[in-house]
Write a protein that holds these residues in place. Structure first.
Motif, PDB file in Angstrom:
ATOM      1  N   ALA A  26       0.832  -1.208   0.000  1.00  0.00           N
ATOM      2  CA  ALA A  26       0.000   0.000   0.000  1.00  0.00           C
ATOM      3  C   ALA A  26       0.864   1.256   0.000  1.00  0.00           C
ATOM      4  N   ILE A  27       1.979   1.230   0.718  1.00  0.00           N
ATOM      5  CA  ILE A  27       2.866   2.387   0.749  1.00  0.00           C
ATOM      6  C   ILE A  27       3.534   2.595  -0.604  1.00  0.00           C
ATOM      7  N   VAL A  28       3.999   1.514  -1.216  1.00  0.00           N
ATOM      8  CA  VAL A  28       4.707   1.623  -2.498  1.00  0.00           C
ATOM      9  C   VAL A  28       3.776   2.118  -3.601  1.00  0.00           C
ATOM     10  N   THR A  29       2.545   1.618  -3.614  1.00  0.00           N
ATOM     11  CA  THR A  29       1.620   2.037  -4.673  1.00  0.00           C
ATOM     12  C   THR A  29       0.952   3.376  -4.369  1.00  0.00           C
ATOM     13  N   GLY A  30       1.073   3.863  -3.124  1.00  0.00           N
ATOM     14  CA  GLY A  30       0.500   5.159  -2.777  1.00  0.00           C
ATOM     15  C   GLY A  30      -0.988   5.120  -2.520  1.00  0.00           C
ATOM     16  N   GLU A  31      -1.557   3.958  -2.331  1.00  0.00           N
ATOM     17  CA  GLU A  31      -2.986   3.849  -2.068  1.00  0.00           C
ATOM     18  C   GLU A  31      -3.234   3.661  -0.588  1.00  0.00           C
ATOM     19  N   ARG A  32      -4.409   4.085  -0.150  1.00  0.00           N
ATOM     20  CA  ARG A  32      -4.813   3.842   1.234  1.00  0.00           C
ATOM     21  C   ARG A  32      -5.362   2.436   1.334  1.00  0.00           C
ATOM     22  N   PHE A  33      -4.934   1.754   2.362  1.00  0.00           N
ATOM     23  CA  PHE A  33      -5.423   0.391   2.570  1.00  0.00           C
ATOM     24  C   PHE A  33      -6.768   0.438   3.284  1.00  0.00           C
ATOM     25  N   ARG A  34      -7.734  -0.200   2.694  1.00  0.00           N
ATOM     26  CA  ARG A  34      -9.051  -0.317   3.311  1.00  0.00           C
ATOM     27  C   ARG A  34      -9.468  -1.774   3.202  1.00  0.00           C
ATOM     28  N   PHE A  35      -9.645  -2.398   4.371  1.00  0.00           N
ATOM     29  CA  PHE A  35     -10.024  -3.813   4.397  1.00  0.00           C
ATOM     30  C   PHE A  35     -11.479  -3.947   3.986  1.00  0.00           C
ATOM     31  N   THR A  36     -11.712  -4.730   2.934  1.00  0.00           N
ATOM     32  CA  THR A  36     -13.070  -4.939   2.437  1.00  0.00           C
ATOM     33  C   THR A  36     -13.477  -6.399   2.547  1.00  0.00           C
ATOM     34  N   GLY A  37     -12.728  -7.148   3.339  1.00  0.00           N
ATOM     35  CA  GLY A  37     -13.036  -8.572   3.500  1.00  0.00           C
ATOM     36  C   GLY A  37     -14.156  -8.791   4.495  1.00  0.00           C
ATOM     37  N   PRO A  38     -14.381 -10.051   4.839  1.00  0.00           N
ATOM     38  CA  PRO A  38     -15.466 -10.367   5.771  1.00  0.00           C
ATOM     39  C   PRO A  38     -15.173  -9.841   7.174  1.00  0.00           C
ATOM     40  N   GLY A  39     -16.207  -9.400   7.850  1.00  0.00           N
ATOM     41  CA  GLY A  39     -16.063  -8.832   9.174  1.00  0.00           C
ATOM     42  C   GLY A  39     -15.684  -9.863  10.228  1.00  0.00           C
ATOM     43  N   TRP A  40     -16.022 -11.124   9.990  1.00  0.00           N
ATOM     44  CA  TRP A  40     -15.731 -12.161  10.977  1.00  0.00           C
ATOM     45  C   TRP A  40     -14.252 -12.520  11.013  1.00  0.00           C
ATOM     46  N   LEU A  41     -13.487 -12.107  10.022  1.00  0.00           N
ATOM     47  CA  LEU A  41     -12.073 -12.473   9.975  1.00  0.00           C
ATOM     48  C   LEU A  41     -11.296 -11.835  11.127  1.00  0.00           C
ATOM     49  N   GLY A  42     -11.596 -10.605  11.453  1.00  0.00           N
ATOM     50  CA  GLY A  42     -10.927  -9.953  12.584  1.00  0.00           C
ATOM     51  C   GLY A  42     -11.231 -10.640  13.894  1.00  0.00           C
ATOM     52  N   VAL A  43     -12.484 -11.041  14.077  1.00  0.00           N
ATOM     53  CA  VAL A  43     -12.870 -11.756  15.291  1.00  0.00           C
ATOM     54  C   VAL A  43     -12.165 -13.112  15.343  1.00  0.00           C
ATOM     55  N   LEU A  44     -12.077 -13.792  14.222  1.00  0.00           N
ATOM     56  CA  LEU A  44     -11.406 -15.088  14.167  1.00  0.00           C
ATOM     57  C   LEU A  44      -9.923 -14.953  14.521  1.00  0.00           C
ATOM     58  N   LEU A  45      -9.254 -13.944  13.981  1.00  0.00           N
ATOM     59  CA  LEU A  45      -7.848 -13.736  14.299  1.00  0.00           C
ATOM     60  C   LEU A  45      -7.652 -13.404  15.771  1.00  0.00           C
ATOM     61  N   LEU A  46      -8.557 -12.632  16.350  1.00  0.00           N
ATOM     62  CA  LEU A  46      -8.481 -12.323  17.770  1.00  0.00           C
ATOM     63  C   LEU A  46      -8.654 -13.579  18.616  1.00  0.00           C
ATOM     64  N   VAL A  47      -9.613 -14.416  18.265  1.00  0.00           N
ATOM     65  CA  VAL A  47      -9.845 -15.659  19.014  1.00  0.00           C
ATOM     66  C   VAL A  47      -8.644 -16.588  18.895  1.00  0.00           C
ATOM     67  N   VAL A  48      -8.068 -16.699  17.706  1.00  0.00           N
ATOM     68  CA  VAL A  48      -6.893 -17.552  17.517  1.00  0.00           C
ATOM     69  C   VAL A  48      -5.712 -17.017  18.329  1.00  0.00           C
ATOM     70  N   PHE A  49      -5.498 -15.723  18.321  1.00  0.00           N
ATOM     71  CA  PHE A  49      -4.386 -15.135  19.058  1.00  0.00           C
ATOM     72  C   PHE A  49      -4.547 -15.336  20.558  1.00  0.00           C
ATOM     73  N   VAL A  50      -5.723 -15.035  21.088  1.00  0.00           N
ATOM     74  CA  VAL A  50      -5.955 -15.190  22.530  1.00  0.00           C
ATOM     75  C   VAL A  50      -5.901 -16.663  22.917  1.00  0.00           C
ATOM     76  N   GLY A  51      -6.481 -17.530  22.098  1.00  0.00           N
ATOM     77  CA  GLY A  51      -6.440 -18.966  22.383  1.00  0.00           C
ATOM     78  C   GLY A  51      -5.028 -19.512  22.371  1.00  0.00           C
ATOM     79  N   ALA A  52      -4.233 -19.111  21.409  1.00  0.00           N
ATOM     80  CA  ALA A  52      -2.846 -19.570  21.343  1.00  0.00           C
ATOM     81  C   ALA A  52      -2.030 -19.039  22.514  1.00  0.00           C
ATOM     82  N   SER A  53      -2.304 -17.816  22.919  1.00  0.00           N
ATOM     83  CA  SER A  53      -1.601 -17.256  24.073  1.00  0.00           C
ATOM     84  C   SER A  53      -1.969 -17.999  25.354  1.00  0.00           C
ATOM     85  N   LEU A  54      -3.247 -18.285  25.528  1.00  0.00           N
ATOM     86  CA  LEU A  54      -3.679 -19.033  26.705  1.00  0.00           C
ATOM     87  C   LEU A  54      -3.129 -20.459  26.690  1.00  0.00           C
ATOM     88  N   TYR A  55      -3.054 -21.064  25.516  1.00  0.00           N
ATOM     89  CA  TYR A  55      -2.473 -22.398  25.410  1.00  0.00           C
ATOM     90  C   TYR A  55      -0.997 -22.363  25.812  1.00  0.00           C
TER      91      TYR A  55
END
Length: 86
Positions: A26-55
């Motif tokens: 995004a920096i090299v091309t000069g465009e602003r990054f805007r995430f347009t993917g599914p909203g559940w992906l952020g929640v999934l990454l948070l759950v995986v991170f917290v779960g892995a940390s607790l493990y």
């Protein structure tokens, strides 16, 4: 090096590498990054991170951050031993 204990670290390293690559692109091309993917992906990454940390904290075997974790592993060839002085 590629033991089960290091899986969480490699997972986070891969995730950070992917996000860093997208942001550098995004920096090299000069465009602003805007995430347009599914909203559940952020929640999934948070759950995986917290779960892995607790493990890592409460999982079976030696617990992180145990200072003796990996103490009996083979040393790297280029490291000096404690008894080698000089």
């Amino acid at each position: 090096m590629f033991d089960r204990e290091n899986a969480v670290g490699f997972l986070l390293l891969g995730l950070c590498t992917a996000v860093g690559g997208v942001l550098v692109y995004a920096i090299v091309t000069g465009e602003r990054f805007r995430f347009t993917g599914p909203g559940w992906l952020g929640v999934l990454l948070l759950v995986v991170f917290v779960g892995a940390s607790l493990y890592g904290l409460f999982g079976p075997g030696r617990r992180w951050p145990d200072p003796f974790t990996g103490l009996l592993r083979r040393r790297w060839p280029w490291k000096r031993r404690q008894d080698d002085k000089g």
